[in-house]
Scaffold this motif. Structure first.
Motif, PDB file in Angstrom:
ATOM      1  N   ALA A 142       0.846  -1.192   0.000  1.00  0.00           N
ATOM      2  CA  ALA A 142       0.000   0.000   0.000  1.00  0.00           C
ATOM      3  C   ALA A 142       0.881   1.242   0.000  1.00  0.00           C
ATOM      4  N   GLU A 143       0.679   2.107  -0.975  1.00  0.00           N
ATOM      5  CA  GLU A 143       1.419   3.364  -1.023  1.00  0.00           C
ATOM      6  C   GLU A 143       0.798   4.392  -0.077  1.00  0.00           C
ATOM      7  N   GLN A 144      -0.515   4.271   0.128  1.00  0.00           N
ATOM      8  CA  GLN A 144      -1.236   5.133   1.058  1.00  0.00           C
ATOM      9  C   GLN A 144      -2.124   4.257   1.936  1.00  0.00           C
ATOM     10  N   PHE A 145      -2.316   4.641   3.197  1.00  0.00           N
ATOM     11  CA  PHE A 145      -3.096   3.813   4.108  1.00  0.00           C
ATOM     12  C   PHE A 145      -4.534   3.599   3.647  1.00  0.00           C
ATOM     13  N   TYR A 146      -5.112   4.591   2.959  1.00  0.00           N
ATOM     14  CA  TYR A 146      -6.507   4.449   2.539  1.00  0.00           C
ATOM     15  C   TYR A 146      -6.701   3.262   1.601  1.00  0.00           C
ATOM     16  N   GLN A 147      -5.606   2.811   0.973  1.00  0.00           N
ATOM     17  CA  GLN A 147      -5.696   1.669   0.060  1.00  0.00           C
ATOM     18  C   GLN A 147      -6.010   0.364   0.789  1.00  0.00           C
ATOM     19  N   GLU A 167      -8.808 -30.343  17.941  1.00  0.00           N
ATOM     20  CA  GLU A 167      -7.894 -31.204  17.188  1.00  0.00           C
ATOM     21  C   GLU A 167      -8.576 -31.907  16.020  1.00  0.00           C
ATOM     22  N   GLN A 168      -9.797 -32.358  16.199  1.00  0.00           N
ATOM     23  CA  GLN A 168     -10.469 -33.064  15.108  1.00  0.00           C
ATOM     24  C   GLN A 168     -10.979 -32.106  14.041  1.00  0.00           C
ATOM     25  N   ASN A 169     -11.256 -30.860  14.415  1.00  0.00           N
ATOM     26  CA  ASN A 169     -11.706 -29.886  13.433  1.00  0.00           C
ATOM     27  C   ASN A 169     -10.548 -29.272  12.644  1.00  0.00           C
ATOM     28  N   PHE A 170      -9.481 -28.950  13.338  1.00  0.00           N
ATOM     29  CA  PHE A 170      -8.322 -28.331  12.697  1.00  0.00           C
ATOM     30  C   PHE A 170      -7.216 -29.374  12.550  1.00  0.00           C
ATOM     31  N   ASP A 171      -7.450 -30.294  11.621  1.00  0.00           N
ATOM     32  CA  ASP A 171      -6.572 -31.459  11.486  1.00  0.00           C
ATOM     33  C   ASP A 171      -5.736 -31.455  10.208  1.00  0.00           C
ATOM     34  N   LYS A 172      -5.682 -30.320   9.515  1.00  0.00           N
ATOM     35  CA  LYS A 172      -4.912 -30.237   8.280  1.00  0.00           C
ATOM     36  C   LYS A 172      -3.654 -29.399   8.496  1.00  0.00           C
ATOM     37  N   PRO A 173      -2.615 -29.621   7.710  1.00  0.00           N
ATOM     38  CA  PRO A 173      -1.367 -28.848   7.864  1.00  0.00           C
ATOM     39  C   PRO A 173      -1.453 -27.465   7.228  1.00  0.00           C
ATOM     40  N   ILE A 174      -2.506 -26.720   7.585  1.00  0.00           N
ATOM     41  CA  ILE A 174      -2.716 -25.379   7.050  1.00  0.00           C
ATOM     42  C   ILE A 174      -2.011 -24.368   7.954  1.00  0.00           C
ATOM     43  N   LYS A 175      -1.259 -23.486   7.336  1.00  0.00           N
ATOM     44  CA  LYS A 175      -0.513 -22.477   8.089  1.00  0.00           C
ATOM     45  C   LYS A 175      -0.844 -21.095   7.533  1.00  0.00           C
ATOM     46  N   LYS A 176      -1.322 -20.218   8.393  1.00  0.00           N
ATOM     47  CA  LYS A 176      -1.642 -18.845   7.984  1.00  0.00           C
ATOM     48  C   LYS A 176      -1.019 -17.866   8.977  1.00  0.00           C
ATOM     49  N   LYS A 177      -0.803 -16.660   8.512  1.00  0.00           N
ATOM     50  CA  LYS A 177      -0.325 -15.594   9.386  1.00  0.00           C
ATOM     51  C   LYS A 177      -1.289 -14.427   9.311  1.00  0.00           C
ATOM     52  N   LEU A 178      -1.158 -13.511  10.252  1.00  0.00           N
ATOM     53  CA  LEU A 178      -1.974 -12.312  10.281  1.00  0.00           C
ATOM     54  C   LEU A 178      -1.131 -11.108   9.887  1.00  0.00           C
ATOM     55  N   SER A 179      -1.724 -10.207   9.115  1.00  0.00           N
ATOM     56  CA  SER A 179      -1.045  -8.983   8.709  1.00  0.00           C
ATOM     57  C   SER A 179      -1.260  -7.908   9.764  1.00  0.00           C
ATOM     58  N   LYS A 180      -0.210  -7.511  10.446  1.00  0.00           N
ATOM     59  CA  LYS A 180      -0.312  -6.513  11.510  1.00  0.00           C
ATOM     60  C   LYS A 180      -0.853  -5.186  10.983  1.00  0.00           C
ATOM     61  N   VAL A 181      -0.329  -4.745   9.825  1.00  0.00           N
ATOM     62  CA  VAL A 181      -0.748  -3.449   9.291  1.00  0.00           C
ATOM     63  C   VAL A 181      -2.216  -3.452   8.878  1.00  0.00           C
ATOM     64  N   ARG A 182      -2.678  -4.582   8.333  1.00  0.00           N
ATOM     65  CA  ARG A 182      -4.090  -4.657   7.933  1.00  0.00           C
ATOM     66  C   ARG A 182      -5.007  -4.767   9.152  1.00  0.00           C
ATOM     67  N   ILE A 183      -4.585  -5.466  10.193  1.00  0.00           N
ATOM     68  CA  ILE A 183      -5.379  -5.550  11.421  1.00  0.00           C
ATOM     69  C   ILE A 183      -5.533  -4.164  12.041  1.00  0.00           C
ATOM     70  N   GLU A 184      -4.446  -3.428  12.105  1.00  0.00           N
ATOM     71  CA  GLU A 184      -4.485  -2.108  12.721  1.00  0.00           C
ATOM     72  C   GLU A 184      -5.382  -1.161  11.933  1.00  0.00           C
ATOM     73  N   PHE A 185      -5.326  -1.252  10.593  1.00  0.00           N
ATOM     74  CA  PHE A 185      -6.198  -0.394   9.797  1.00  0.00           C
ATOM     75  C   PHE A 185      -7.655  -0.803   9.977  1.00  0.00           C
ATOM     76  N   PHE A 186      -7.917  -2.107   9.979  1.00  0.00           N
ATOM     77  CA  PHE A 186      -9.290  -2.590  10.154  1.00  0.00           C
ATOM     78  C   PHE A 186      -9.874  -2.130  11.485  1.00  0.00           C
ATOM     79  N   ASN A 187      -9.077  -2.180  12.544  1.00  0.00           N
ATOM     80  CA  ASN A 187      -9.573  -1.762  13.855  1.00  0.00           C
ATOM     81  C   ASN A 187     -10.015  -0.296  13.850  1.00  0.00           C
TER      82      ASN A 187
END
Length: 282
Positions: free
Chosen positions: A66-71, A183-203
């Motif tokens: 993002a070049e500008q936060f509004y993006q 454990e039975q619901n989340f049983d796949k090797p899925i890995k995700k991360k959270l974007s700090k900058v997007r969380i802060e803008f969303f808040n």
């Protein structure tokens, strides 16, 4: 089977996405998740019937910065999705969103209804959901303080993988109808991360987010789904969307919290496929 990575060049920059499945195209994303080849539990629901495009939004993964936060706003994000749709050559596609992805979907349906074959919204809201005392992000909720602590710890860039995994597990259990089923619901090797900058803008954006007055103009074929005991976006907000969007369909899952696509997987998948098959028939 891993998802296939693709970088799409658009008029608004390059975006990283992950592709899987066959059938009508469907776009899936989340306002601040970073996806990779391991995919996503919610998106997996659709790979048996659709060509799923799991999008890394601006500032996530290898997508444009993002070049500008509004993006980072929801409206700008929807315009990015439109650029991706055009670059992929689709006249229209479905959109499915869970939680903040569902909130983004409502904005998409309001401003670009002709671009959507159908719209699936799960556990979302048309306004600030933290005003409800039934929401885990409301100060009066018994798990509020612990949830805040977990969110802040997960933002740390220097977390070791085992630490991130343990914190994510605890955070997710707070939003399960039966925490012991994690454990039975989340049983796949899925890995995700959270974007700090997007969380802060969303808040910040959440404080002024309110699309209720525009929902009557959301002409997309809309399916709304929610767990009865959702502590993140409580059920009242899904009911409100259903009341404000003409001809929308609404389904509640009586033994689910925020993850009905895992907690009542069989029923959820059946309902999704009935909706998609019905729209395809039209």
């Amino acid at each position: 089977m891993l998802w296939k990575r693709q970088v799409v060049e658009t008029t608004r920059g390059s975006f990283e996405l992950f592709f899987k499945g066959d059938g009508e195209p469907i776009c899936i994303t989340h306002l601040y998740s970073t996806f990779n080849e391991t995919g996503d539990y919610f998106a997996d629901t659709f790979t048996g019937s659709n060509s799923v495009y799991l999008i890394n939004l601006r500032e996530t993964g290898s997508s444009v910065r993002a070049e500008q936060f509004y993006q980072l706003s929801m409206l700008e994000t929807v315009m990015d999705l439109e650029a991706i749709r055009r670059a992929l050559g689709f006249k229209a596609w479905y959109f499915a969103g869970h939680s903040t992805g569902g909130m983004l979907g409502l904005v998409y349906g309001i401003y670009f209804p002709d671009s959507l074959t159908g719209l699936v919204i799960v556990g979302a809201a048309a306004r600030d959901y933290t005003i409800s005392p039934f929401c885990i992000y409301h100060p009066d909720h018994p798990d509020f303080q612990r949830m805040q602590q977990l969110i802040e710890m997960l933002k740390k860039a220097d977390l070791k993988e085992n630490q991130r995994k343990a914190l994510t597990r605890e955070r997710t259990k707070l939003s399960l109808y039966s925490p012991e089923t994690y454990e039975q619901n989340f049983d796949k090797p899925i890995k995700k991360k959270l974007s700090k900058v997007r969380i802060e803008f969303f808040n910040r954006e959440l404080a002024i987010y309110d699309v209720r007055s525009k929902l009557p103009y959301c002409h997309s074929n809309l399916l709304i789904l929610c767990g009865k005991y959702d502590v993140q976006c409580p059920l009242e907000f899904s009911k409100e969307i259903n009341e404000l969007v003409p001809n929308s369909r609404f389904i509640t899952y009586d033994k689910s919290n925020h993850y009905p696509f895992l907690e009542e997987k069989q029923s959820f998948s059946r309902d999704i496929h009935h909706f998609l098959e019905g729209e395809a028939a039209h």
